[in-house]
Design a protein around this motif. Sequence first.
Motif, PDB file in Angstrom:
ATOM      1  N   ILE A 240       0.818  -1.207   0.000  1.00 19.88           N
ATOM      2  CA  ILE A 240       0.000   0.000   0.000  1.00 19.88           C
ATOM      3  C   ILE A 240       0.852   1.258   0.000  1.00 19.88           C
ATOM      4  O   ILE A 240       0.403   2.331  -0.381  1.00 19.88           O
ATOM      5  N   TRP A 246      -0.765  -0.159  -8.186  1.00 20.18           N
ATOM      6  CA  TRP A 246      -1.719   0.581  -9.008  1.00 20.18           C
ATOM      7  C   TRP A 246      -1.166   0.801 -10.424  1.00 20.18           C
ATOM      8  O   TRP A 246      -1.935   0.898 -11.385  1.00 20.18           O
ATOM      9  N   ARG A 283      -9.676   4.907  -7.280  1.00 16.50           N
ATOM     10  CA  ARG A 283      -9.700   3.606  -6.606  1.00 16.50           C
ATOM     11  C   ARG A 283      -8.656   3.511  -5.492  1.00 16.50           C
ATOM     12  O   ARG A 283      -8.840   2.789  -4.501  1.00 16.50           O
ATOM     13  N   PRO A 285      -6.559   3.796  -2.212  1.00 14.80           N
ATOM     14  CA  PRO A 285      -7.138   4.064  -0.889  1.00 14.80           C
ATOM     15  C   PRO A 285      -6.509   5.206  -0.109  1.00 14.80           C
ATOM     16  O   PRO A 285      -6.693   5.298   1.103  1.00 14.80           O
ATOM     17  N   PRO A 293      -5.225   8.794   4.356  1.00 17.61           N
ATOM     18  CA  PRO A 293      -6.030   7.593   4.083  1.00 17.61           C
ATOM     19  C   PRO A 293      -7.502   7.907   3.861  1.00 17.61           C
ATOM     20  O   PRO A 293      -8.063   8.804   4.481  1.00 17.61           O
ATOM     21  N   LYS A 294      -8.107   7.153   2.950  1.00 20.66           N
ATOM     22  CA  LYS A 294      -9.557   7.220   2.775  1.00 20.66           C
ATOM     23  C   LYS A 294     -10.256   6.249   3.726  1.00 20.66           C
ATOM     24  O   LYS A 294     -11.418   6.432   4.070  1.00 20.66           O
ATOM     25  N   VAL A 295      -9.537   5.184   4.098  1.00 25.59           N
ATOM     26  CA  VAL A 295     -10.089   4.165   4.984  1.00 25.59           C
ATOM     27  C   VAL A 295      -9.038   3.830   6.033  1.00 25.59           C
ATOM     28  O   VAL A 295      -7.849   4.055   5.836  1.00 25.59           O
ATOM     29  N   PRO A 298      -6.559   0.116   4.728  1.00 22.26           N
ATOM     30  CA  PRO A 298      -6.417  -0.042   3.284  1.00 22.26           C
ATOM     31  C   PRO A 298      -5.623  -1.298   2.950  1.00 22.26           C
ATOM     32  O   PRO A 298      -4.948  -1.862   3.799  1.00 22.26           O
TER      33      PRO A 298
END
Length: 520
Positions: A240, A246, A283, A285, A293-295, A298
Motif C-alpha cells: 500500500i 496501481w 480507486r 485508498p 487515508p480514505k479508509v 487499506p
Amino acid sequence: MKLLTQENCMNSEAPLRVHSSKGFGIATPVPSATAAANAIRQQGGSVFDMYLAALACAWVADPANCSPFGRMQGVFSVAGEAGCLNASTAIRRLPKSTVPVPGNIAAWFFFKRSGRLRLPVSDLLAPGIELAQRGSAPTIGLKVALESGGPALSERMKAIYLDETGAPLEHFRNPELAKLLQILVESGSEHDFWSNLRAADPGPWRPEENLDNPVRLPAPRTLELNLDGLPHRLLTSGGIETWGTWTLLGAAVAAELRRSGVLSDFSRAMEAYVLSTIFLLDRIPFAVGTLEPKVRRPSGDIDISSEATAIAERVIGLLNSPVEALWVDLNSTYFPGPGSCTDDANTNHFSIVCGDDFLSFTTSIGPWFGSKLSWWGAALGYSYAMKSNSTFEGQTHDVTEMSPLIIEVAGQPMLAIGSAGSERILGSLTYLLFLRFGLGFREDMADLLAKPRVFPKDGKLRMHADFWPEARAHLHARGFEIASTGYEPNTHMGMVNAVERLASRRFKSGADPSTSGSAL
C-alpha cells in the motif's frame, strides 16, 4: 578517482536524452550521476555499485528531490534473481514533528553487508565527495525548485543555495555534505554512522532516540500479461505504501481495453486512457496528492485481473455515453473537486542496466527539500503522516509515491523504468504502458518518452502543447478543460528514466525531455 563531469563524459553542453550502448544502459536525474555510474561500471562495479555512486551524486546535485535522510524503493533482476527493497521513512511518535527516521542509510549498509558490492565504498563515494567539495552550477530543475520553495528553506539551507537577494547561486558548494559522505566511507556499521554524526551535531533527534529503521525485502509485486503472443511479466515494489500495485492495475486496464477492440479510433483511445486514469486514481485508498487515508485499513492485496475488467467495462460504457451522462459519472469521482488539486513535489528515479542485470530504484524526501530543514548539509525527510496527524491503522512507515518497474519478456528482463513527480509517477508510467500495451506503439521506450502526454490534474487535462490536434479537439468536445503546457520541470507530467534491451547486447536509454536527467 577523478569525477567525470557532464562535459568531459558526454562532450556536450546539454545532457543526452537518448543514447544507445553495447552491454549497458544508464538513465538518471542529473548528468553527474549518470557519469559516476558509468565510471564505476568501467572499474568493474556491479549495477548496485553503479546505483550507489549515482545516488551519492544526486544527493549533491539534486538536493530538492533526494537526500541521505530520505527514502527509497526499488526492484532488481540480478544474476537471474528478482528482488525488491523497501527503505521507507519510519514515523516518529513525536508531537508536531514532521521529520521521520530515514530509510536510505539503512539501505546503504544493507547493500554493503549483502555482498552485492564489488568495489570499496570509498570508490563509490569519491565522485559525490568531489562534486560536493568542488561545487557545480544548479540544474534547470534545481533552479525551478529554489525559485518556488527557496523562501521556505531554513537559514542553513539558504546559505548553501541562495545569494543575499534570495536568488539561486550560479555555483554552489556543499562541504558539510562532503564531510557526511566521508563519514559514511569511514563507518563500519549504521550504528557507527549515526553515532559519528550525532557526536558532532545532535541534529533534530532526542538523545534517547534510536534511528534504527531496517529495510524490508518483500517479494516484488508481479503481473503477467500475454501481449502479441509473448509472455510479459511486470515487477514492481508492492504494498500500500507505493504506487506499484496501481501501476500494474493501469497496465492491466490498457491490455483489457486493447482486447475489447475499443481503441481503434485514436481520439477515443485517448479518452479511454483519461477515463481509466481518473478511475484508477479514484480507486487508490489514499487521497491523491496528500497521502491521507480514505479508509482505516487499506490494502494493496487486490485482484488485479477482476479490477482491470471492472474499470475497462466502466470506461467502455462511458465512451458510448452522451456528454451529460459522462459527467454525471465523473462528478462522483475525486476529479472535479478540490481533491484533484495537488502539488508539484518530485522524487527522482534511476534506471541502470549492465549485461543481464537490471535495476530500477526511486528515491524521495517528500516535497521539494523535504522538511526544508537540513543536517550536515542535507535536507531532512518529510513525513506526511506527522504533518496530517492522520495514519492508516497500524501504520509504522510513511506512505510513499513510488513505483519502480522492470518488465520481462519471454523470461528475460527487457526494460527498467520509473518516474518522479508525485501522482504523475503513476500517470507517466501508465501512459507509456498504454501507448505500448494498449495502442501497440512499437517505438523504443526511449523514443516514446518524447511523445506528447495528457494527464488529469487539478480538475483539468494537463496536456502538452504539441498533443495530437484531433484528440485534443475530441477531449474538449467531451467536456474536458485543457491546460496546455510545455516540457518544463515546473509543469511536467512525470520525469521518466528508462533503459531498454533491444537485442542481446544492445541497450537504449532515455531521460525525460522535461528534466535535467541524462542517458548513456
